[in-house]
Design a protein around this motif. Structure first.
Motif: not given
Length: 754
Positions: A326-331, A362-365
């Motif tokens: 969630e923190a990565a997506q927010q960034q 997950r972010l690669v996907e």
């Protein structure tokens, strides 16, 4: 939103169609993947038609086998040195089991991720050699451990390497170095994982004896390490799945029972999404050595103890992963320019390094580009990389070696560390290298559709036909199917924790199809008409086999309304600071099945902290979370239908309060728990973010009589120094974090939910 690539027409030769039979999609898929000849299709679909490559094809195999065989004959002590991921755990267990079976004197060591890291940790090696070791046998590690190997060889201890990671510029001075990367590209053994390399070594050691009983471990490592499923690697996985289905070792059988997996119907997905993550949690959050006990033991009590440990750690891993994701997506949302680079590189203070690799995957996907996720601690960055086909990530990282403190890995996954001051230059240089590798300027997430079908085409026979192409994974992805112009008939959460969404979709002809969206979000389900992309597989549920349709993606249908979403839960507002306990008691009486989120010191409140959340239809938020990331992760973990806001307890956000409470908890740990205390203990009592607590601990080390010695990333042993310390420590960042928490709590208490 991903760009869909529609299936391109493909010509299927008549002899291939005759060989394959069944649904045309199966033959078309083989043809698209370059398998045109009937004989090649036969080898791909049926392992009994594949001729495995001899272990002798691996460089130094004869020397490695001869040295370990001599050690067994002469009763020398063999130290097996492994690694803490699943590939390393299974490699170690395989070698331990095989060598014990041959009568060897065996010791083993898997390094602690926090205190030793990847590779051969020289201080630990010195200690182990002092205890009496004649030969060191590595698995899934060692190919770049020049210093450690020089030291062992200098003491007269031979080192035999079995590894599969990328080769350094010069090989270490080991007695033998067995590594498939020493073979030319395209060789049938080149894509072996660490456990596959160890297995080939055991085949050479066993001679004419059967080694197939070890293939369950090989299958686990292949899937968990996301190896390319070609040639011998695919063959070993196919054979290993047969062993797992028919005669798994007791530890793996116990894991299956606990996870409600029927061995007879196990697939590679059960390894990738259920069994593998449990073993990985051990290496990421604790000490991975007990995994060898689990994977080699026959004692039911030992196995039960280890399986229970895995379950608890896996639950913690899930929440930490969700929080960092969630923190990565927010960034990314706050800084969309990050996606303009050919490789996505993100970092966060206090992110748990044990889960950054999972988040990177997950972010690669999500973004279809190489991803590096880094945790920041006191100006140092460390983390994990995951890649896509065509971008050898360890080579790309190596081009920036002058900016790094260390790195290692293989073409699809790597680890690295660097100083925070070098991050911008690293991101820019890495992106340039990846862009050259991929041969394109921009990275757009894409989804290749294999076939467009109607819902009435989907049944169990169709799913069984597609499953002939399995096992699926890296190098052989599951088929992506699509159906156009559908809409939602019904939706609900499912699973013991409510992590998943169960949908009924209807197409234009009125056919209704059940679709499962794993880890889906009710809030993100399209409204109106849309196209859906999905996979289909045969599945057994409660003893009944069915065709299971699994959601991948959605896009607006042509000329349809734009995708829209609505609220997924209703709000009941009882926000009141310092609400009396009677308010909670009344709410629990009105909602007897509600889950109460509580983090604080009061023993009167019976609630659940962030690490023990479960699915619940009703969530009572008694404590205010310390920030938006934790709040979102909390809601996604519980998946409530009703949220009751109270906020009677706020996170400790005043400097003196926080350090005093942590000091009090530490003194209790000294008196009652031999000084052992975890980040989980402190967070559950203070309600603060882990990285804020970590800075408070640094301050206490510098300014109090307490000494916190980290024994893992989130656990400490506390002692007293005898006198109050007075070392310099800049608490500015800590106070800033507390100010942010206090401001968020005020915002949370006033935010409108109309």
């Amino acid at each position: 939103m991903k760009k869909w690539l529609d299936p391109q027409p493909v010509s299927v030769p008549d002899d291939l169609m005759a060989e394959v039979g069944g649904h045309l999609i199966v033959a078309e898929t083989l043809a698209r993947r370059g398998i045109i000849q009937p004989q090649a299709a036969r080898r791909f679909l049926d392992p009994t038609h594949y001729s495995p490559t001899s272990s002798d094809a691996l460089p130094d195999m004869d020397k490695a086998v001869d040295r370990i065989a001599r050690a067994i004959r002469q009763r020398e002590t063999i130290l097996i040195w492994g690694d803490f991921d699943v590939d390393g755990q299974t490699s170690t267990a395989l070698l331990v089991a095989a060598l014990r079976d041959l009568g060897a004197t065996v010791r083993y060591h898997i390094p602690n991720r926090f205190s030793e890291g990847h590779g051969i940790h020289l201080p630990t090696l010195k200690t182990l050699l002092d205890g009496g070791v004649d030969v060191v046998l590595t698995c899934d590690t060692g190919i770049a451990a020049h210093e450690a190997i020089d030291y062992a060889q200098g003491r007269g201890v031979d080192v035999v390497i079995t590894d599969h990671h990328s080769l350094p510029q010069t090989l270490p001075t080991a007695y033998a170095a067995v590594n498939p990367m020493r073979l030319p590209e395209g060789h049938p053994l080149r894509e072996l994982p660490g456990v596959g390399t160890a297995y080939k070594f055991v085949q050479g050691l066993y001679g004419n004896q059967s080694t197939e009983h070890l293939l369950d471990l090989v299958a686990m490592g292949i899937v968990a390490d996301v190896m390319v499923q070609v040639d011998d690697t695919r063959y070993l996985l196919q054979k290993g799945l047969d062993v797992l289905r028919n005669d798994p070792r007791p530890g793996l059988r116990a894991m299956m029972e606990r996870a409600n997996i029927a061995p007879a119907t196990l697939t590679e997905m059960d390894i990738g999404f259920t069994l593998g993550p449990r073993l990985n949690a051990l290496g990421r959050l604790a000490d991975a050595n007990p995994a060898v006990d689990l994977l080699t033991a026959t004692d039911a009590d030992i196995i039960a103890e280890r399986v229970n440990e895995l379950e608890g750690l896996n639950q913690k891993r899930r929440f930490l992963t969700r929080q960092v994701y969630e923190a990565a997506q927010q960034q990314i949302q706050d800084d969309p320019a990050l996606l303009k680079y050919a490789a996505l590189v993100i970092h966060g203070e206090g992110w748990h390094t044990g889960v950054v690799g999972i988040v990177a995957s997950r972010l690669v996907e999500d973004y279809a580009c190489p991803v590096i996720v880094l945790a920041e601690n006191e100006g140092r960055l460390s983390g994990s990389a995951r890649s896509v086909n065509g971008a050898n990530i360890v080579q790309a990282i190596g081009k920036q070696a002058h900016l790094l403190n260390g790195y290692g890995g293989h073409n699809m996954a790597a680890g690295l560390s660097l100083d925070a001051d070098n991050l911008f230059a690293f991101r820019r240089g890495l992106s340039q290298t990846v862009r050259e590798m991929l041969g394109r300027e921009t990275i757009t997430p894409e989804l290749a559709i294999d076939a467009v079908v109607d819902f009435n085409d989907i049944d169990l026979a169709f799913a069984d036909d597609l499953s002939r192409l399995a096992p699926f994974g890296n190098g052989n992805p599951p088929l992506t199917l699509a159906t156009h112009n559908v809409h939602v008939k019904s939706r609900r959460t499912m699973g013991s924790r409510g992590d998943h969404v169960d949908l009924r979709l209807e197409d234009q002809e009125g056919h209704v199809q059940r679709v499962v969206w794993w880890f889906g979000d009710l809030e993100d389900i399209p409204q109106g008409q849309f196209d859906i992309a999905y996979t289909v597989r045969a599945n057994t549920f409660q003893g009944k086999r069915e065709a299971l349709v699994e959601w991948l993606d959605a896009r607006p249908s042509e000329n349809a309304i734009t995708l829209d979403t609505g609220p997924r839960y209703s709000i009941i507002d009882h926000r009141q600071p310092d609400a009396p306990i009677e308010r909670l008691q009344q709410l629990q009486a009105d909602y007897p099945d509600a889950l109460v989120y509580y983090e604080g010191l009061s023993r009167d409140v019976q609630g659940t902290d962030r690490y023990h959340l479960t699915n619940a239809d009703t969530l009572i938020v008694w404590s205010v979370p310390p920030g938006a990331i934790l709040w979102k992760a909390l809601l996604n973990e519980v998946q409530p239908q009703i949220v009751i806001l109270v906020g009677a307890q706020q996170p400790l956000s005043r400097f003196q309060d926080l350090v005093q409470i942590i000091a009090g908890l530490a003194k209790y740990a000294i008196n009652q728990r031999q000084g052992f205390i975890t980040m989980q203990d402190i967070a559950a009592r203070t309600g603060q973010y882990e990285h804020t607590i970590q800075r408070a601990i640094h301050w206490l080390n510098a300014q109090s009589e307490l000494s916190f010695e980290a024994v893992s990333e989130d656990s400490y042993v506390v002692t007293t120094k005898g006198a109050k310390a007075n070392e310099p420590y800049d608490a500015t960042r800590l106070k800033h974090l507390l100010d942010e928490s206090r401001a968020y709590a005020a915002y949370w208490m006033k935010q409108s939910y109309d």
